[in-house]
Design an enzyme around this catalytic site. Sequence first.
Site, PDB file in Angstrom:
ATOM      1  N   HIS A 211       0.800  -1.219   0.000  1.00 18.33           N
ATOM      2  CA  HIS A 211       0.000   0.000   0.000  1.00 18.33           C
ATOM      3  C   HIS A 211       0.831   1.266   0.000  1.00 18.33           C
ATOM      4  CE1 HIS A 211      -3.120  -2.834   0.672  1.00 18.33           C
ATOM      5  NE2 HIS A 211      -3.883  -1.935   0.102  1.00 18.33           N
ATOM      6  N   CYS A 527      -9.890  -3.948  -9.970  1.00 12.56           N
ATOM      7  CA  CYS A 527      -9.388  -2.750  -9.294  1.00 12.56           C
ATOM      8  C   CYS A 527      -8.005  -2.970  -8.684  1.00 12.56           C
ATOM      9  CB  CYS A 527     -10.366  -2.255  -8.243  1.00 12.56           C
ATOM     10  SG  CYS A 527     -10.701  -3.459  -6.953  1.00 12.56           S
TER      11      CYS A 527
HETATM   12  C1  PEP Z   1      -6.361  -5.812  -4.326  1.00 14.89           C
HETATM   13  O1  PEP Z   1      -6.063  -6.618  -3.441  1.00 14.89           O
HETATM   14  O2  PEP Z   1      -6.117  -5.989  -5.541  1.00 14.89           O
HETATM   15  C2  PEP Z   1      -7.047  -4.561  -3.975  1.00 14.89           C
HETATM   16  C3  PEP Z   1      -7.474  -3.732  -4.890  1.00 14.89           C
HETATM   17  O3  PEP Z   1      -7.156  -4.300  -2.641  1.00 14.89           O
HETATM   18  P1  PEP Z   1      -5.955  -3.663  -1.792  1.00 14.89           P
HETATM   19  O4  PEP Z   1      -4.831  -3.403  -2.744  1.00 14.89           O
HETATM   20  O5  PEP Z   1      -6.481  -2.431  -1.163  1.00 14.89           O
HETATM   21  O6  PEP Z   1      -5.663  -4.749  -0.815  1.00 14.89           O
END
Ligand code: PEP
Length: 597
Positions: A211, A527
Amino acid sequence: MNPKTTKKSPKKKAAKKEVVIDGLGVSSGIAIGTVHVRESGSVAVPEYKVPASKTADELKRFETALTTARRQVGRLKNKANKLPSAAAEEMGLLLEAYTQMLGNSRLVRGAIRRISEERINAEAAIQDEINDITQGFAQLDDSYIAARLDDIREVANRIINVLTMTHVRPISTVPKGSILISEEVTPADAAQLDPKRIVGFAAVLGGAQGHTAIMARALGLPAVLGVAGLKETARSGDTIIVDGEVGRVVLNPTPTTLATFEARQFEYRSRQSKFTRLKRQPAVTRDGVEISLFANVELPIEMPQVMMAGAAGIGLLRSEFMFMNRNDLPGEEEQFRMLRDLIKTLRGRTLTVRTLDIGGEKLAQSLTGDVGESAQSALGLRGIRLSLARPDLLETQFAAILRASALGPIRILLPMVSTTREVKQAREILKKVAKSLKRKKIAQSENLPPLGVMIEVPSAALTADALVGVCDFFAIGSNDLTQYTLAIDRTDEQVAKLYNPLHPSVLRLIEMSISAALRGRIPISICGEIAGDPRFTALLLGLGVRELSMSAHAILAVKQRVREIDLSAASERAGGIMAQSDSGRIAMLLDDFNALV
Ligand code: PEP
Ligand code: MG
């Protein structure tokens, strides 16, 4: 014992050698700026100037912190005395050393001098002093000295912790044009970066899919992670280049190197400005199929970028930002107001709010205390699991979302779902909250907002046909889906090379989920980070996806790619790719296709 500093010696400064270190480029662009070294881990260090009239107060504050820290160590000594004798002795020696360091030591004297002369706050003074001490010994490859340095760092961190204990600790107001250098930049740290002051960052730890990396891309900050040896080499005040495209850090560049990178920076920026011209053009394939390009949003400050990129809406609001960098939980009213502001900005475009996905690397002090280590595990009590274990969290979040639903189109997305039961339970809670609002005559949309599921755990992809029956839409989280399918920690730089969304197992799970959604006639989007990478666009469209959600900065590049693609050719190539079992061959087939059109 005093190590020589380079600050006061112009000769030494001129002699600084250019150092190039490679790492993982996680957010593209080239930043050129001044190093600002920051200690990381659990200690966040506010830095600010203290006016001359307040210096005495600051020194007093520092003294008080030292007294508290000494008291803490005293308490530890009492505890240590009760340990078995060998351990008590060892511990006693260490704690005695700590007590001395909290007395008239180089660390303390240096910090006092910095507070008085440089007029900076006590935390920053300790921080700078420890940087200097560490730097002085960095070249000595001696494990004994390394361990002592760790001890000094521990003491410094203890003092800083005491100084900062009662308030949320913002990232320093660093000088404009700074490049942050740290052992680790946590997602919570990244959430505090101000792109007006910090032009890029680099850290020793971290992977491309974590993240922190996502946050960097969201903020448009060039960033390189996994840079081994960075902390030993970089000093605050050095000139540094962070090349987020190649994944390289250059310290103290020569004039020739600097000129080369300035030219590349100019090129990159003009490429970006070409994309902006695409803004008014539709995202339509060559054969006329419209693709919806949504934005992933980490922080409300990204909204101008989202609107500027012409996003179709927000396909993923990572609501974690509301919970990070604070000691308490946001209430319903506060959450409602944040959502209301986003809806207002979106002017009729859909807002997809993902419920709290705290856990793994994304931590919030207010919650991790309760669930302990489990929340820190990628396989622990995180995402929807945590929300169902603490229904008060979900109820508050649902209430805020339902209230916001009266103001504009909104969808709800559940993270880390692995069974249909979780969705059913969440829907029951949603209905209960809606009823309660109705009783209180609080406005909400006429119908319940669509309730969707993130497909990011292999079990969800494998049972996508069943999930279709209990939810209203899917969003494939390819980041976690890749992590869990390949058993690769997405934040671990040691295994970053193995992280591969083009692995046939990951692609098969994606294909299964898409087929289930298409058969069940529910919308499906992607996403994860691959949605924002033009390299993957033809494959994802070829597999049947018509909705992509990505960091706002990627939207125009993906739009350009969409406009080049012929969907029938892409579907044919996707079919060929799905017949493969080797990820190398898959990559080759995809890259060949991309080179053709
Ligand atoms: C993912 O896991 O691809 C996602 C979009 O969620 P995050 O990156 O916030 O865990
Ligand atoms: Mg995820």
